[in-house]
Design an enzyme around this catalytic site. Sequence first.
Site, short mmCIF file in Angstrom:
data_model
loop_
_atom_site.label_atom_id
_atom_site.label_comp_id
_atom_site.label_asym_id
_atom_site.label_seq_id
_atom_site.Cartn_x
_atom_site.Cartn_y
_atom_site.Cartn_z
N ASP A 1 0.81 -1.21 0.00
CA ASP A 1 0.00 0.00 0.00
C ASP A 1 0.85 1.26 0.00
O ASP A 1 0.32 2.38 0.12
CB ASP A 1 -0.95 0.01 1.20
N ASP B 1 4.51 -0.32 6.91
CA ASP B 1 3.85 -0.80 8.12
C ASP B 1 4.77 -1.69 8.95
O ASP B 1 4.68 -1.73 10.17
CB ASP B 1 2.58 -1.57 7.75
N GLU C 1 6.50 -3.96 1.49
CA GLU C 1 6.36 -3.22 0.22
C GLU C 1 7.34 -3.67 -0.85
O GLU C 1 7.42 -3.08 -1.91
CB GLU C 1 6.56 -1.71 0.47
N ASP D 1 13.16 7.15 -6.65
CA ASP D 1 12.96 6.04 -5.73
C ASP D 1 12.95 4.71 -6.47
O ASP D 1 13.45 3.71 -5.96
CB ASP D 1 11.66 6.22 -4.96
N ASP E 1 9.33 6.83 -11.19
CA ASP E 1 8.54 7.70 -10.32
C ASP E 1 8.78 9.18 -10.59
O ASP E 1 8.00 10.03 -10.15
CB ASP E 1 8.82 7.40 -8.84
N GLU E 2 9.86 9.51 -11.32
CA GLU E 2 10.13 10.90 -11.66
C GLU E 2 9.94 11.18 -13.15
O GLU E 2 10.19 12.30 -13.60
CB GLU E 2 11.57 11.25 -11.26
N HIS F 1 38.23 -12.20 -23.46
CA HIS F 1 38.77 -12.94 -24.61
C HIS F 1 39.38 -12.00 -25.64
O HIS F 1 40.14 -12.43 -26.51
CB HIS F 1 37.70 -13.85 -25.23
N ASP G 1 33.71 -13.47 -18.70
CA ASP G 1 34.38 -12.88 -19.87
C ASP G 1 34.36 -11.35 -19.75
O ASP G 1 33.58 -10.65 -20.42
CB ASP G 1 33.66 -13.33 -21.15
N SER H 1 32.89 -7.97 -30.51
CA SER H 1 33.21 -8.39 -29.14
C SER H 1 33.71 -7.22 -28.30
O SER H 1 34.49 -6.38 -28.78
CB SER H 1 34.29 -9.47 -29.16
#
Length: 604
Positions: free
Chosen positions: A242, A246, A253, A283, A289-290, A386, A450, A546
């Site tokens: 939520d 808590d 969460e 976050d 979130d931004e 390699h 590698d 590579s």
Amino acid sequence: MRLSHVFMLFCGTLVSTHITDEFLGPIQCLEKKLTRQSCDLVFCPPWQYCVNGVCSCKPPYLCPSEGASPVCSHGNRTLLSYCQAMAVSCQRKAPQMSHFGTTCTAEEPKFRTTLEKDVGVVRLFVPGGAKGGEDLLVCEERWDMAAANVACRGAGHQLGAATAGAVSRTSLPTEQGVTLPSRCVSVRCQGDENSLAECVIYNKTSIGDRGVATATCGPSIGDSCDFRCVNGKCVSLRQTCDGVDDCGDRSDEMCCKRCRGEAFRCSTGVCLHRESVGDGVMDCLDGADEALKHTGSKPVHSMVTEYISPRDERRASRVQMESRLTCGVSNVDSDEHLGSVRVKRVVGGIPTRPTQIQWQVAIMKGIRLYCGGVYIGGCWVITTAHCIRPPSSEPMADGDLLTQPKPNLATLRVKLSLWKRHGAQASTDIVPVEDVHIHPNFNPHTLENDIALVQMRTLPYSEACFINPFVSPICVPWSPRLFHPNHTCTISGWGETAGGRLSSVLQWANVTLIEDCQRFHGENFKPGMTCAGELEGQVDSCHGDSGGPLVCEDELGVSYLWGITSWGRKCGQAQAPGVYTEIAHFFEWIRGRTGWAAVTKFNS
């Protein structure tokens, strides 16, 4: 609701079980016992850094202090910043902060929280002002379990609160000689604070007939509960996912298929409080979130306060620390070169423009362009082992892997801002190699581990290796959960095109991250590898690519080196996506070898 897993005690044996629903889960995630300290999923606060997937305390001197507000501690010591106070608290495992201020003497009153007996009303003494401080209650509005946990922890109850509630001020019994404050403040806590002094205190107002906050401390840790937090606390199922901490350790969460109510779900399965969206601090690991697409309809909450905000101080510390590193963003806008050409192409992809991919480098052996590489900042380039390890005439036993043979450094060069394979443009720098670090467990037969680091030689009388505005470092990811299957990323290199000829100019193409790569490559696919491409074929890295980059971009447009081209089965073949060394898997090895405190933009 279905019973999946519950914590029960039988004959001294702990059996783990949880109840899950449409929001909480999956069980595989819950079994990892993730908390706010699990920095593969969340960011550490500015006073901690991420080491081996766990947030660890920083020394206080590493906290930025420029422009910060000083803090008075309970030990009568003035600390330079909120970040520094929290770093000391982290190390000593005890709250240090009393209040913001430049003076801090034993005679000066300190912040304190008390819980009125019987009714559990939360009462604060907040230092400051002409009278030296003020007694206040906490307003009911936006009081939640995260704040109640902090209040109870400050009172010595480590598992926090059993309940967070409210009562009417007018209904409270008045004891003889005891007068309750007539004003209250709102309190907003994230949940990781040690006391309410570290939370945002705002909107001081007359109580009137409004409700005031209460908390019942000392939660039960009985045998039966809907969800048992990692710290042992029990919470109900409806309290998970939520956006409110808590549990007190955020474990409720961390593993969410969906979020309840208005909470915001990060792609890693972490639910955030809606107020965290668009607050100027990343976050979610990918910055979702931004991102503008999620912040346009963000509700605005009024925070009128005469007090300095710890959240603003925390944000300023993050911004100041992150501004020291400028990875993952080109110095020039490459979109002006690309136009709208973002389509799938055959092996070799689309020719780039000069200076378009600013972290792509070429590893030269003599005059030959031998492999690709990727610039990560300072004097460091990442490529595949390699590409660097000289061919050995004798097979190596497992016990010999700790000592890797090194190439002749005199033959190695790094070309930066190279576009054409033959000949150099005006922007190209050629830098000699000082040293190479091949992963000690690289196996040339299976191509496990590698990866190699190339250390470029510094300029005379300088700590820099080159000065070139057309070269930018790429960010190094610390978490394997930053990007997920089906994410579109890019590859680049001078390797073979669809016609089987080496490209004369740097090429790029879009590819898709693919999960469960064992189904395509069987036992040849090992830990520390990832794969990408298109299952119908056509788009792929090829011979000559590579060491080149597999780059993924987050929601804010910051680019990360997700992989480096390692091996594949033919080129552009259907059901045979290319295999890349997974960089996040080797983050600690990279950080240890480079000697930097941080080789990434965030979480350091």
